[in-house]
Scaffold this active site. Structure first.
Site, mmCIF file in Angstrom:
data_model
loop_
_atom_site.group_PDB
_atom_site.id
_atom_site.type_symbol
_atom_site.label_atom_id
_atom_site.label_comp_id
_atom_site.label_asym_id
_atom_site.label_seq_id
_atom_site.Cartn_x
_atom_site.Cartn_y
_atom_site.Cartn_z
ATOM 1 N N ARG A 77 29.417 -55.367 -10.067
ATOM 2 C CA ARG A 77 29.568 -54.662 -9.092
ATOM 3 C C ARG A 77 29.086 -54.077 -7.950
ATOM 4 O O ARG A 77 29.833 -54.049 -6.540
ATOM 5 C CB ARG A 77 31.430 -53.289 -9.928
ATOM 6 C CG ARG A 77 32.017 -52.735 -9.177
ATOM 7 C CD ARG A 77 32.822 -51.912 -9.720
ATOM 8 N NE ARG A 77 31.998 -50.525 -9.936
ATOM 9 C CZ ARG A 77 31.965 -49.481 -10.989
ATOM 10 N NH1 ARG A 77 33.922 -49.294 -11.491
ATOM 11 N NH2 ARG A 77 31.598 -48.390 -11.736
ATOM 12 N N LYS B 80 32.830 -49.816 -4.536
ATOM 13 C CA LYS B 80 32.614 -48.588 -4.930
ATOM 14 C C LYS B 80 31.930 -47.989 -3.549
ATOM 15 O O LYS B 80 31.014 -47.553 -3.762
ATOM 16 C CB LYS B 80 31.738 -47.870 -6.173
ATOM 17 C CG LYS B 80 32.142 -46.794 -6.746
ATOM 18 C CD LYS B 80 31.929 -46.860 -8.359
ATOM 19 C CE LYS B 80 31.686 -44.737 -8.712
ATOM 20 N NZ LYS B 80 32.907 -44.790 -8.990
ATOM 21 N N GLU C 14 46.186 -45.408 -9.481
ATOM 22 C CA GLU C 14 45.257 -44.661 -9.997
ATOM 23 C C GLU C 14 44.951 -43.190 -9.343
ATOM 24 O O GLU C 14 45.354 -42.780 -8.344
ATOM 25 C CB GLU C 14 43.364 -45.468 -9.949
ATOM 26 C CG GLU C 14 43.322 -44.766 -8.716
ATOM 27 C CD GLU C 14 41.560 -46.380 -8.309
ATOM 28 O OE1 GLU C 14 40.728 -45.713 -9.568
ATOM 29 O OE2 GLU C 14 42.042 -47.407 -7.503
#
Length: 388
Positions: A133, A235, A271
């Site tokens: 990721r 992220k 989210e």
């Protein structure tokens, strides 16, 4: 990109070796170790080497920063390749005021945990997925990144160096925060000329102050967490400060956190501030699809696999906020929150309540996941790495 990501996902390296180097952050202590031996210091012996546990009140561990003994750093060369990293005592780092991360937010972070088994050994959970990721996020942010091997090696080194800070079984975890930052100086709007990869650690307990009590969420219909074409699907450090206002407003009204809707139509669930969300109706478990605005959580992916293995149908799709009215259960997932049941969601002053408790689906999924992470349940998927 898809083929490359698939290739990355197939690689999992469990070697552990570290050699001394120097970087722009200064000379550091250096260690060598491998998976079958304890951490050995090359220079002077650690004053903590004889301590089994740090002096911590493990029964009252919250989710806050508790500085540990060591951190790990690695710096890229001008061609974008990272040299071998090194451990050093936890402390501040020097950085140019014109560093890319300070001026343009060119940075990423990950979150992963180390768990202590009953035999004292340490388990890591899917660090390869964090590495993958980060590589995908680095491509989006125009940054070089450590290799999968380097990332996993660094996580192992950090966990072993701070082993006395890994809580006793059932008392918490050692949370490790890998950072990738543009630390080279830059004035014009452009990628930084140099990058630093850093990992620090802190023992933690429950993320939410409610502990294992059900969360109460407030749907945020003013602010959006991310928009199509942005960086919501990686992220990036820049994703998080913009949610502070909504979080503060929700918590000021007595809620656990804010729950965000899609920025385009304000009708589909996305989210919460720091975790993914799932909705259960009968045998169907639904979660918003990762279409570029939702972070592809590693706990999220693991729960999807566990749920399917348990006989549930799982869909990744758009979930209209109106579907909450007919839902049986709702829960959140994330590295920090693990699996957190949601007791209620308030939308436009209407409170919707959901099933919680020992017999809930979310509790069953939580028990399976944590059982694997702690070594209580056999890991048949190759998700864990054991070190000592």
């Amino acid at each position: 990109m898809i083929q490359r990501a698939a290739l990355l996902r197939s690689r999992l390296v469990q070697s552990l070796q570290l050699c001394p180097v120097s970087s722009q952050l200064g000379s550091r202590y250096c260690y060598t170790s491998n998976a079958a031996s304890s951490l050995q210091q090359v220079q002077e012996p650690s004053i903590y080497s004889g301590d089994e546990y740090a002096d911590v009140d493990w029964d009252n561990l919250g989710f806050g920063l508790m500085p540990t003994d060591y951190m790990y750093t690695m710096t890229s060369s001008k061609d974008g390749h990272f040299a071998k990293g090194q451990l050093s005592p936890f402390g501040d780092i020097k950085m140019s005021p014109s560093a890319g991360v300070l001026n343009y937010g060119q940075g990423l972070f990950e979150g992963t945990k180390a768990y202590r088994k009953e035999n004292g050994n340490i388990l890591l959970f899917r660090p390869d997925q964090n590495a993958i990721r980060m590589k995908i996020g680095a491509e989006r942010m125009c940054m070089p990144s450590p290799s999968i091997d380097q990332f996993i090696d660094a996580v192992k080194q950090t966990a072993l160096a701070n082993k006395r800070w890994v809580p006793p079984p059932g008392k918490g975890t050692l949370y490790m925060r890998p950072l990738l930052m543009g630390t080279g100086p830059i004035l014009g709007v452009a990628p930084a000329p140099e990058y630093t990869f850093l990992i620090y650690a802190s023992p933690v307990g429950n993320y939410f102050k409610e502990g294992f009590a059900p969360l109460n969420l407030l749907v945020e219909d003013d602010y959006a967490r991310a928009s199509r074409g942005g960086a919501g699907g990686v992220k990036a450090i820049s994703n998080y400060a913009p949610v502070f206002n909504a979080m503060k407003r929700a918590k000021g009204r007595g809620y656990s956190d804010a729950l965000y809707l899609d920025s385009a139509n304000k009708k589909n669930l996305e989210e919460a501030s720091s975790c993914n969300i799932f909705v259960i109706k009968g045998n169907l478990i639904s979660t918003p699809a990762t279409n570029g605005t939702i972070l592809p959580g590693i706990t999220r992916r693991s729960i999807i696999e566990i749920a399917r293995d348990s006989g549930y149908k799982v869909e990744e799709r758009d979930i209209p906020v109106d579907e909450l009215v007919g839902a049986d259960e709702v829960f959140c997932t994330g590295t920090a929150v693990v699996v957190a049941p949601v007791g209620s969601i308030t939308y436009k002053d209407k409170r919707i309540e959901f099933k919680v408790g020992a017999q809930s689906v979310s509790r069953q999924l939580y028990s399976t996941l944590v059982g694997i992470q702690m070594g209580h349940i056999e890991d048949t998927k190759g998700w864990t790495i054991e070190i000592n």
